[in-house]
Design an enzyme around this catalytic site. Structure first.
Site, PDB file in Angstrom:
ATOM      1  N   ASP A 116       0.853  -1.193   0.000  1.00 49.61           N
ATOM      2  CA  ASP A 116       0.000   0.000   0.000  1.00 49.61           C
ATOM      3  C   ASP A 116       0.891   1.246   0.000  1.00 49.61           C
ATOM      4  OD1 ASP A 116      -3.194   0.363   1.671  1.00 49.61           O
ATOM      5  OD2 ASP A 116      -2.100   1.843   0.456  1.00 49.61           O
ATOM      6  N   ASP A 152      -2.873   4.725  -2.495  1.00 55.87           N
ATOM      7  CA  ASP A 152      -3.842   5.386  -1.616  1.00 55.87           C
ATOM      8  C   ASP A 152      -4.236   6.743  -2.185  1.00 55.87           C
ATOM      9  OD1 ASP A 152      -3.915   7.180   1.339  1.00 55.87           O
ATOM     10  OD2 ASP A 152      -5.142   5.377   1.056  1.00 55.87           O
ATOM     11  N   GLU A 182      -6.828   3.853  -5.507  1.00 54.96           N
ATOM     12  CA  GLU A 182      -8.030   4.227  -4.742  1.00 54.96           C
ATOM     13  C   GLU A 182      -8.426   5.621  -5.205  1.00 54.96           C
ATOM     14  OE1 GLU A 182      -9.564   4.813  -0.149  1.00 54.96           O
ATOM     15  OE2 GLU A 182      -7.667   5.687  -0.837  1.00 54.96           O
ATOM     16  N   HIS A 236     -11.145  -1.507   4.859  1.00 58.22           N
ATOM     17  CA  HIS A 236     -10.812  -1.065   6.224  1.00 58.22           C
ATOM     18  C   HIS A 236     -11.370   0.311   6.542  1.00 58.22           C
ATOM     19  CE1 HIS A 236      -8.090   0.800   3.489  1.00 58.22           C
ATOM     20  NE2 HIS A 236      -7.737   1.658   4.429  1.00 58.22           N
ATOM     21  N   ASP A 237     -12.100   0.920   5.564  1.00 58.80           N
ATOM     22  CA  ASP A 237     -12.721   2.247   5.771  1.00 58.80           C
ATOM     23  C   ASP A 237     -14.236   2.166   5.781  1.00 58.80           C
ATOM     24  OD1 ASP A 237     -10.321   3.870   3.544  1.00 58.80           O
ATOM     25  OD2 ASP A 237     -10.252   3.563   5.722  1.00 58.80           O
TER      26      ASP A 237
HETATM   27  O1  TEU Z   1      -8.910   6.504   2.336  1.00 57.76           O
HETATM   28  C1  TEU Z   1      -9.320   7.566   1.542  1.00 57.76           C
HETATM   29  C2  TEU Z   1     -10.642   8.003   1.787  1.00 57.76           C
HETATM   30  O2  TEU Z   1     -11.161   8.720   1.047  1.00 57.76           O
HETATM   31  C3  TEU Z   1     -11.245   7.570   3.009  1.00 57.76           C
HETATM   32  O3  TEU Z   1     -10.984   8.560   3.870  1.00 57.76           O
HETATM   33  C4  TEU Z   1     -12.670   7.379   2.874  1.00 57.76           C
HETATM   34  O4  TEU Z   1     -13.275   8.262   2.077  1.00 57.76           O
HETATM   35  C5  TEU Z   1     -13.313   7.525   4.175  1.00 57.76           C
HETATM   36  O5  TEU Z   1     -12.641   6.880   5.120  1.00 57.76           O
HETATM   37  C6  TEU Z   1     -14.636   6.950   4.073  1.00 57.76           C
HETATM   38  O6  TEU Z   1     -15.246   7.565   5.072  1.00 57.76           O
HETATM   39  C7  TEU Z   1      -7.557   6.222   2.286  1.00 57.76           C
HETATM   40  C8  TEU Z   1      -7.295   5.060   3.212  1.00 57.76           C
HETATM   41  O7  TEU Z   1      -8.015   3.963   2.742  1.00 57.76           O
HETATM   42  C9  TEU Z   1      -7.740   5.484   4.588  1.00 57.76           C
HETATM   43  O8  TEU Z   1      -7.648   4.435   5.509  1.00 57.76           O
HETATM   44  C10 TEU Z   1      -6.860   6.640   5.029  1.00 57.76           C
HETATM   45  O9  TEU Z   1      -7.317   7.100   6.251  1.00 57.76           O
HETATM   46  C11 TEU Z   1      -6.912   7.759   4.002  1.00 57.76           C
HETATM   47  O10 TEU Z   1      -6.777   7.324   2.661  1.00 57.76           O
HETATM   48  C12 TEU Z   1      -5.755   8.698   4.220  1.00 57.76           C
HETATM   49  O11 TEU Z   1      -4.556   8.033   3.900  1.00 57.76           O
END
Ligand code: TEU
Ligand code: CA
Length: 547
Positions: A96, A196, A246, A320-321
């Site tokens: 990642d 990311d 992403e 994970h989000d």
């Molecule tokens: O997530 C990007 C992102 O847009 C997320 O913040 C998402 O929209 C949000 O969590 C949904 O509510 C990436 C990673 O996957 C995330 O874990 C990180 O916190 C973020 O980038 C910053 O690196």
């Protein structure tokens, strides 16, 4: 040309996967210890979220050293052992890469705030006065997206947490630094990369306030993003590797460009519109039942238009989000098994590369925590306070966090019914939810009718049937609101996929006499109730018939 169309990726959140030294944190040795489980599941790649040196403010997405393993996850030797053992089982490792921002603990940032101009240029620093931030852009974790550093009288941009400073991709030295990081890990034998929020890297030259939104329209899919991605891929020679970007708040046209092989950018893209269909007025923190018609319409558009544009989708409903899909769109109780299998089937039978997020394959659920102090996620804790400031009382705020928090997917993997579900012999970094012992790998591993067995079958079908890995796709829209129905076509074959997204029985008329077809998969243990051209679908029932 890398053929990844019949491949499936398993996403690992190492902090919550398996702990081998009893400190309550999952670790790299823990992944190595579970490779046989993953091999048996049938997946081809593991995407490991960040385990690099980090103050862990955003659980590793705030990186202080891109070339070092955070000691809480293990050592570089542990990583090399993991990659070797994975390869021995034909499993590739995807890393990642968090290249939109670094931790403010990173040397580059420290040297910048210490006054070194050269490193200030690595970030988005702007001269200014204490009380007037350069723009009114909003951080995705809440609050203004600019932070003032009095010692150097400058503001810096942080689209995420204040400890995650955005990098200045306009600076060729920055781009070279990031290419070198990819080459470093490439030399360690990894098979691919996840990038990311990579579509946020190109910021506009002139900064202006956003009088209608939160500023994202100025930096999402920005002016030079495709140029920078082409350069990054060409200069690191990763076009033959599995790569996924992403893409936050992106568009189909941009994703076709990001993933069309002729463009030589990425192999595929994550987009999130289908996971915002329960956001009231587009606001994540405002709840509503999910809009099934919008859900289906978005899949129809992204599947059919990306196919026409020769783009490629990463297929997922959980990561994970995001909250756990069964708790979000399915049923945690009477139809827990059927709804988990339904959403698995809908994703794995579409056109694209399926991603399985750890715990999804056994139907894990949301936390249902009862106290805000059980939560750890910076975004959730920020928004709990923001919701309270907006006038919500503690219960109302907790109810929203319970449904939206990213921690819903970050509780420890539930391996068995021993102490801490076999995740750790120590105290887990985040609690295991109440229901924890009722859903485990051990209770499903030998059960042919389990959710785990269903995932294994879906993953095997993609390798067995080219119509699933390469067939075209078209969606039926003339169906009841709760019915999702699409066909995959390849040469003279046609695969009918029909699912009931609802908790009530429904009857539909089907064009073709499906009774002549071969039932490839079905998420109920007894027969499909089909007469000539009418199909009775029970709650969350899914079937796929090959004609
Ligand atoms: O997530 C990007 C992102 O847009 C997320 O913040 C998402 O929209 C949000 O969590 C949904 O509510 C990436 C990673 O996957 C995330 O874990 C990180 O916190 C973020 O980038 C910053 O690196
Ligand atoms: Ca550990």
């Amino acid at each position: 040309m890398l053929n990844f169309k019949d491949k499936v990726v398993y996403q690992i959140y190492p902090k919550s996967f398996y702990d081998t030294n009893g400190d309550g944190w999952g670790d790299l040795k823990g992944i190595t210890a579970k490779l046989d489980y993953l091999k048996d599941l049938g997946i081809d790649y593991i995407w490991i979220t960040p385990f690099f040196t980090s103050p862990q403010r955003d659980n590793g997405y705030d990186i202080a050293d891109y070339r070092a393993v955070d000691q809480r996850f293990g050592t570089m030797a542990d990583f090399e052992e993991l990659t070797k053992e994975a390869k021995a089982r034909d499993i590739g490792v995807m890393l990642d890469m968090v290249f939109n921002h670094t931790s403010t603990e990173h040397q580059w940032f420290k040297r910048a705030v210490a006054g070194e101009k050269e490193f200030q240029d690595y970030y988005k620093f702007v001269d200014g006065e204490p009380d007037s931030p350069p723009t009114n852009w909003v951080s995705k974790f809440g609050g203004n997206a600019w932070e003032y550093v009095p010692t150097i009288k400058k503001w810096y941009l942080h689209l995420f947490d204040v400890t995650q400073a955005d990098l200045n991709w306009e600076n060729p030295r920055v781009r070279q630094e990031l290419k070198d990081i990819i080459l470093f890990w490439k030399s360690k034998g990894v098979s691919g990369f996840r990038f990311d929020v990579i579509n946020l890297i190109s910021k506009p030259d002139s900064l202006q306030n956003d009088d209608i939104g939160d500023g994202r329209r100025f930096y999402t899919d920005g002016p030079k993003v495709h140029q920078y991605l082409k350069e990054l891929v060409a200069d690191t020679g990763i076009e033959e590797m599995i790569t996924v970007g992403e893409m936050s708040s992106t568009s189909i046209d941009n994703c076709i460009k990001y993933s069309n092989p002729d463009e030589k950018e990425l192999a595929m893209t994550f987009s999130f519109h289908h996971l915002k269909v329960d956001y009231k007025d587009g606001d994540k923190w405002s709840l509503m039942p999910y809009d099934k018609i919008a859900f289906k319409q978005l899949f129809k558009e992204w599947q059919e238009k990306m196919t026409d544009g020769n783009g490629w989708n990463a297929l997922f409903l959980t990561n994970h989000d995001q909250p756990r899909i069964v708790s979000r769109f399915g049923d945690e109780k009477q139809y827990w098994r059927e709804s988990a299998k339904l959403f698995a089937g809908v994703i794995h039978l579409m056109r694209g590369t399926p991603y399985v997020y750890q715990g999804e394959e056994i139907g894990m659920l949301n936390t249902h925590f009862t106290d805000i102090n059980q939560y750890k996620d910076v975004e959730s804790l920020n928004y709990y306070n923001i919701l309270m400031e907006q006038g919500k009382n503690a219960n109302q705020a907790l109810d929203i966090i319970n449904q939206r928090s990213r921690d819903n997917c970050r509780t420890p993997m539930q391996w068995d019914t021993s102490e801490n579900d076999g995740f750790t012999t120590g105290k887990p970094w985040i609690e295991i939810p109440e229901y924890g012992k009722s859903i485990t790998v051990s209770s499903q591993i030998n059960d042919e009718n389990s959710i785990l067995a269903f995932y294994k079958k879906l993953i095997a079908l993609r390798k067995q049937y080219r119509i699933i890995s390469e067939g075209n796709i078209s969606f039926d829209i003339a169906v009841p609101e709760q019915i999702i129905s699409f066909q995959r076509k390849l040469e003279d074959e046609c695969l009918y996929v029909i699912g009931n997204l609802g908790e009530t029985e429904t009857q539909i008329i089907v064009s073709e006499s499906l009774t002549k077809g071969q039932l490839l998969i079905h998420n109920y243990s007894d027969d499909v109730n089909i007469m000539e051209k009418t199909l009775n679908l029970r709650p969350y029932e899914l079937l796929a018939i090959l004609l």
